[in-house]
Design a protein around this motif. Sequence first.
Motif, PDB file in Angstrom:
ATOM      1  N   PRO A 215     -33.922  63.368  -3.785  1.00  0.00           N
ATOM      2  CA  PRO A 215     -35.748  63.189  -3.368  1.00  0.00           C
ATOM      3  C   PRO A 215     -36.508  62.570  -3.870  1.00  0.00           C
ATOM      4  N   GLY A 216     -35.736  61.304  -6.500  1.00  0.00           N
ATOM      5  CA  GLY A 216     -36.185  61.072  -6.465  1.00  0.00           C
ATOM      6  C   GLY A 216     -36.182  59.879  -6.214  1.00  0.00           C
ATOM      7  N   GLN A 217     -35.530  59.358  -5.654  1.00  0.00           N
ATOM      8  CA  GLN A 217     -34.953  58.318  -4.954  1.00  0.00           C
ATOM      9  C   GLN A 217     -36.258  57.949  -3.553  1.00  0.00           C
ATOM     10  N   SER A 218     -36.314  56.478  -3.769  1.00  0.00           N
ATOM     11  CA  SER A 218     -37.866  55.916  -2.649  1.00  0.00           C
ATOM     12  C   SER A 218     -37.224  56.345  -1.110  1.00  0.00           C
ATOM     13  N   ILE A 219     -37.172  56.825  -0.943  1.00  0.00           N
ATOM     14  CA  ILE A 219     -36.691  56.746   0.981  1.00  0.00           C
ATOM     15  C   ILE A 219     -37.541  56.026   2.076  1.00  0.00           C
ATOM     16  N   GLY A 220     -38.128  54.733   2.689  1.00  0.00           N
ATOM     17  CA  GLY A 220     -38.768  54.852   3.337  1.00  0.00           C
ATOM     18  C   GLY A 220     -38.663  53.552   4.000  1.00  0.00           C
ATOM     19  N   LEU A 221     -39.766  52.571   4.519  1.00  0.00           N
ATOM     20  CA  LEU A 221     -39.002  51.684   4.994  1.00  0.00           C
ATOM     21  C   LEU A 221     -39.702  50.463   3.940  1.00  0.00           C
ATOM     22  N   ALA A 222     -39.647  48.986   4.201  1.00  0.00           N
ATOM     23  CA  ALA A 222     -39.989  48.228   3.606  1.00  0.00           C
ATOM     24  C   ALA A 222     -41.857  47.473   3.135  1.00  0.00           C
ATOM     25  N   PHE A 223     -41.281  47.825   1.985  1.00  0.00           N
ATOM     26  CA  PHE A 223     -42.986  48.012   1.670  1.00  0.00           C
ATOM     27  C   PHE A 223     -43.405  46.021   2.056  1.00  0.00           C
ATOM     28  N   HIS A 224     -43.270  45.472   1.539  1.00  0.00           N
ATOM     29  CA  HIS A 224     -43.960  43.997   1.791  1.00  0.00           C
ATOM     30  C   HIS A 224     -43.022  42.973   3.168  1.00  0.00           C
ATOM     31  N   GLY A 225     -43.728  42.149   3.131  1.00  0.00           N
ATOM     32  CA  GLY A 225     -43.254  41.006   4.168  1.00  0.00           C
ATOM     33  C   GLY A 225     -42.941  39.649   3.589  1.00  0.00           C
ATOM     34  N   HIS A 226     -42.211  39.300   4.309  1.00  0.00           N
ATOM     35  CA  HIS A 226     -41.811  37.068   3.585  1.00  0.00           C
ATOM     36  C   HIS A 226     -43.390  36.717   3.733  1.00  0.00           C
ATOM     37  N   THR A 233     -47.257  36.939  12.132  1.00  0.00           N
ATOM     38  CA  THR A 233     -47.287  37.853  13.339  1.00  0.00           C
ATOM     39  C   THR A 233     -46.317  38.997  12.418  1.00  0.00           C
ATOM     40  N   ASN A 234     -46.144  38.994  11.640  1.00  0.00           N
ATOM     41  CA  ASN A 234     -45.322  40.340  10.625  1.00  0.00           C
ATOM     42  C   ASN A 234     -45.275  40.189   9.239  1.00  0.00           C
ATOM     43  N   LYS A 235     -46.232  40.984   8.475  1.00  0.00           N
ATOM     44  CA  LYS A 235     -46.930  41.028   7.670  1.00  0.00           C
ATOM     45  C   LYS A 235     -46.210  41.799   6.261  1.00  0.00           C
ATOM     46  N   GLY A 236     -45.815  43.025   7.212  1.00  0.00           N
ATOM     47  CA  GLY A 236     -44.680  43.518   6.940  1.00  0.00           C
ATOM     48  C   GLY A 236     -45.269  45.042   6.692  1.00  0.00           C
ATOM     49  N   ASN A 237     -44.401  46.290   7.270  1.00  0.00           N
ATOM     50  CA  ASN A 237     -44.665  47.375   7.059  1.00  0.00           C
ATOM     51  C   ASN A 237     -45.851  47.816   6.731  1.00  0.00           C
ATOM     52  N   PHE A 238     -46.474  47.180   5.106  1.00  0.00           N
ATOM     53  CA  PHE A 238     -47.556  48.232   4.760  1.00  0.00           C
ATOM     54  C   PHE A 238     -48.650  47.883   5.335  1.00  0.00           C
ATOM     55  N   ARG A 239     -49.158  45.790   5.698  1.00  0.00           N
ATOM     56  CA  ARG A 239     -50.108  45.111   5.662  1.00  0.00           C
ATOM     57  C   ARG A 239     -49.688  46.045   7.410  1.00  0.00           C
ATOM     58  N   SER A 295     -43.819  34.738 -12.054  1.00  0.00           N
ATOM     59  CA  SER A 295     -44.020  33.195 -12.066  1.00  0.00           C
ATOM     60  C   SER A 295     -44.328  32.319 -12.867  1.00  0.00           C
ATOM     61  N   GLY A 296     -43.711  32.869 -14.271  1.00  0.00           N
ATOM     62  CA  GLY A 296     -43.245  31.959 -15.172  1.00  0.00           C
ATOM     63  C   GLY A 296     -44.306  32.209 -16.014  1.00  0.00           C
ATOM     64  N   LYS A 297     -45.842  32.853 -16.147  1.00  0.00           N
ATOM     65  CA  LYS A 297     -46.945  33.239 -16.991  1.00  0.00           C
ATOM     66  C   LYS A 297     -46.596  34.233 -17.964  1.00  0.00           C
ATOM     67  N   GLU A 298     -47.221  33.533 -19.018  1.00  0.00           N
ATOM     68  CA  GLU A 298     -47.344  34.423 -20.453  1.00  0.00           C
ATOM     69  C   GLU A 298     -47.585  35.748 -20.411  1.00  0.00           C
ATOM     70  N   GLN A 299     -47.652  36.746 -20.077  1.00  0.00           N
ATOM     71  CA  GLN A 299     -48.706  37.851 -20.262  1.00  0.00           C
ATOM     72  C   GLN A 299     -47.765  39.179 -21.764  1.00  0.00           C
ATOM     73  N   VAL A 741     -44.443  45.650  -9.358  1.00  0.00           N
ATOM     74  CA  VAL A 741     -45.598  45.345  -8.617  1.00  0.00           C
ATOM     75  C   VAL A 741     -45.579  43.625  -8.976  1.00  0.00           C
ATOM     76  N   LYS A 742     -45.631  42.797  -9.603  1.00  0.00           N
ATOM     77  CA  LYS A 742     -45.208  41.407  -9.422  1.00  0.00           C
ATOM     78  C   LYS A 742     -43.652  40.601  -8.484  1.00  0.00           C
ATOM     79  N   THR A 743     -43.881  40.682  -7.525  1.00  0.00           N
ATOM     80  CA  THR A 743     -42.473  40.402  -7.619  1.00  0.00           C
ATOM     81  C   THR A 743     -42.224  38.695  -6.614  1.00  0.00           C
ATOM     82  N   ILE A 744     -40.858  38.285  -6.544  1.00  0.00           N
ATOM     83  CA  ILE A 744     -40.762  36.995  -6.081  1.00  0.00           C
ATOM     84  C   ILE A 744     -41.575  37.049  -4.513  1.00  0.00           C
ATOM     85  N   LEU A 745     -41.691  38.212  -3.969  1.00  0.00           N
ATOM     86  CA  LEU A 745     -42.613  37.793  -2.571  1.00  0.00           C
ATOM     87  C   LEU A 745     -44.596  37.590  -3.093  1.00  0.00           C
ATOM     88  N   ARG A 746     -44.430  38.505  -4.150  1.00  0.00           N
ATOM     89  CA  ARG A 746     -45.673  38.745  -4.632  1.00  0.00           C
ATOM     90  C   ARG A 746     -46.234  38.396  -5.796  1.00  0.00           C
TER      91      ARG A 746
END
Length: 791
Positions: A215-226, A233-239, A295-299, A741-746
């Motif tokens: 139950p702790g594992q995320s079971i669902g659709l992909a959150f982001h789109g490419h 025309t395909n922004k991802g499931n969430f948007r 993205s190569g930014k120092e945080q 939160v900050k991924t390659i697609l985002r």
Amino acid sequence: MPGTLAGRWPPCTATCSLLTCSQLSEVQTLNLEIDRTFSMSGNKLDRFLKRKSPPPNDNNKNNEGDISRTRRDCTASNTNYTSHRSSRISRQEVNFDELPYDPADRKRISDYIGDQLQNDVRRKYLTRCPCKPPLGFKFPVTMIAGFPRRCQHEWFNKYGWLEYNCNKGQGGNDAFVIDGWDGYNKSDRLRDHVGSKCNSFHNTAVKRCDNLLKPGQSIGLAFHGHDETEESTNKGNFRELVQLLAMENGKVKKVVGKIQRDIANCFAEIIVKSIIEEIGGDVFCLLVDESADVSGKEQMVVVLRYVDKLGVIKERLIAVVRVQETSASCMISNIDNLFAKYGLSIKQIRGQGYDGASNMRGEFNGLRALIVRENNPAHYIHCFAHQLQLVIVVVAKKNDDASDFFDMISLLLTVAGASCKCKDMIREKQQERVRKAIGSGQLHSGTGLNQEQSHQTAGDTHWGSHYKILKSLSNLFSEIIEVLQYVEKEVPNDAKRRQARGLLDYLKDFDFVFHLHLIMLILGHANCLSLSLQRKDKHILEAMLEVKLTKQKFQQIRDNGWDSLLQDVQSFCEKHGIPKLDMDEEYIDRHRPRKKTNRTNYQHYKYDCFNPIIDLQLAEFNDRFNEANSQLLTQIATFHPKNSFEAFKFESLMELAKSYPDDFDSTQLRDLGRELNIYIDNVKADERFANLNTISELAKLMVGTNKHLGFPLVYRLLKLVLVLPVATASVERCFSAIKIVKTILRNRIGDGFLNDCIVCFVEQEFLATIPIDDVITRFHKMDDRNRRGNR
């Protein structure tokens, strides 16, 4: 029909029906859930979520004689769906310990009321063993087409989901799940039922059951789109779903796309404000680290450690700040700006916790030194978990035998884990081994047991990675040997084949097994210490005590651990067919086998391998954890409440208070001396303080008994001890959140929006308690100029 097979059971290998009682009921339940969840009008939502349902049943066909028994029973079960729905079962009527074991006696999952109850019942059945005939059971004979047929025992080994009902001839759904199956003359129907494709009904049900048990594992659709731009025309499931809801709901439309960043900022600012209010102008410890994002930014992550009003130690994230460079001057400038924004001061800092980087811990120009110049009582503590990892790395590099061992492990990971095919082979062979062990009773099935394992890559800065990789190698040893044998024979690359051949020779040698168990023994105790040090509520005194106990354990292993280690090594050799060595024979160096060593195997492995590695570990512990001998820790130890405050020393606590001149002036020091004498007599006479073991328990009990009001100066000194840091694990967890939160697609998310998202993501305890009205009020106070929709 004396006995029938049923496919209702799904352990973790295969299943048919616990997740879907019947295709009709599953689809109708799904449609009901969709109607109840999305109560809005419009054909667009219907088109978006539309699912195909099976064609309606024709009741007139029930009496036709040319229809087979299977189709007739299936139609009858679907026709009687309404009658099954009428006898619903509530949670109050369910006793999970007395759920029917026989498949013929079980109720349909759809008969239970509510999704949560249905899932609980499914999980209970999934964690049980399948209903199978006992060993030696003689299956009855059934005449089929004039020939005697009977069930076979090997079917239950081949198909782990099969169950057998000896009494009623019922036990499942349709052919395999409700009415049972007794077509023993056509055993290929079992194979056809499973299907050859990974998306067959059976295999799909297996995946759903595996997900249900996690139950702790995320079971669902992909959150982001490419591509999430407005023109896409395909922004991802969430948007896409958010946009769909906005089109149907005017209130949602006002929020989508323009002001969600402002709303996230409102939540984040309320969270940070709550943290600042919880500190209440009191002292705290500063935990800081920096790292580059995707993205190569120092945080730079800023976490505060403090004691709340209940006497509980807290570590809270207040900001993720983008820094242009990692120099100490740049970081102190950003910290000053952050503190000015939230009304904090450098003077409130009473502790600093960083890793071992020179820009952090430098005694002259590091961040540590710059803060001490402004605030001398800000004591610096090197992260204990980081120091422990350095101890492990030194052992892996300084000792020649251990260094050679880890070099071979690195090569093994390259050869055995380089391709997906090799990884799949390891995974499949492990699953086969686990199935056989469960079937023979060597392993038990249950939630969280027998999980899939894989090998990792050891990293010098990855806490616990060396131990995890050795533990995985020990558990998957047989599977890795088979994969190396496959690489040696089948892989066309000559270099890989030669490497696999050399690795096989090394892994099947006693020398490898000895070093594997020796280093696993050492790193196992170090890993337990590392996990304990990463707790947020760990205080400095407790951490140093655990370090001391770990060193004592290593000394015990050196003095008395040889025999047990040798026994484990020989047992491993017997299990995997590796030749054992006679400890009295002459040692043969595998690198120079012709040269005489003039040493026995016992002398070599104990005095040349066992003792030096443990001695090196002990020396590194004493060198790295030198805080144990510092005057500050000696003074803090006198606060310990164990054994009725046996360690209490008035003079040491007074000297400790003098090291905080900003907290205790000359007058308060005299008052503290009087309080300490009364305090120690008071707590020794109070039975509630008799069984305390840590100073964190002491702080909570003082607040709970209001003694922090009667002895305010003693409690102030106690808080100064508790805020001293132990590890920067909270900071490292924040960097893990940034990767989520900050991924390659985002990767183009703004710095301000990233900070707001990370604060909300990490401090979910505060987020869950924020009233929506507070967010609305704060949002209305924001001017259009102040709203940061373009961040």
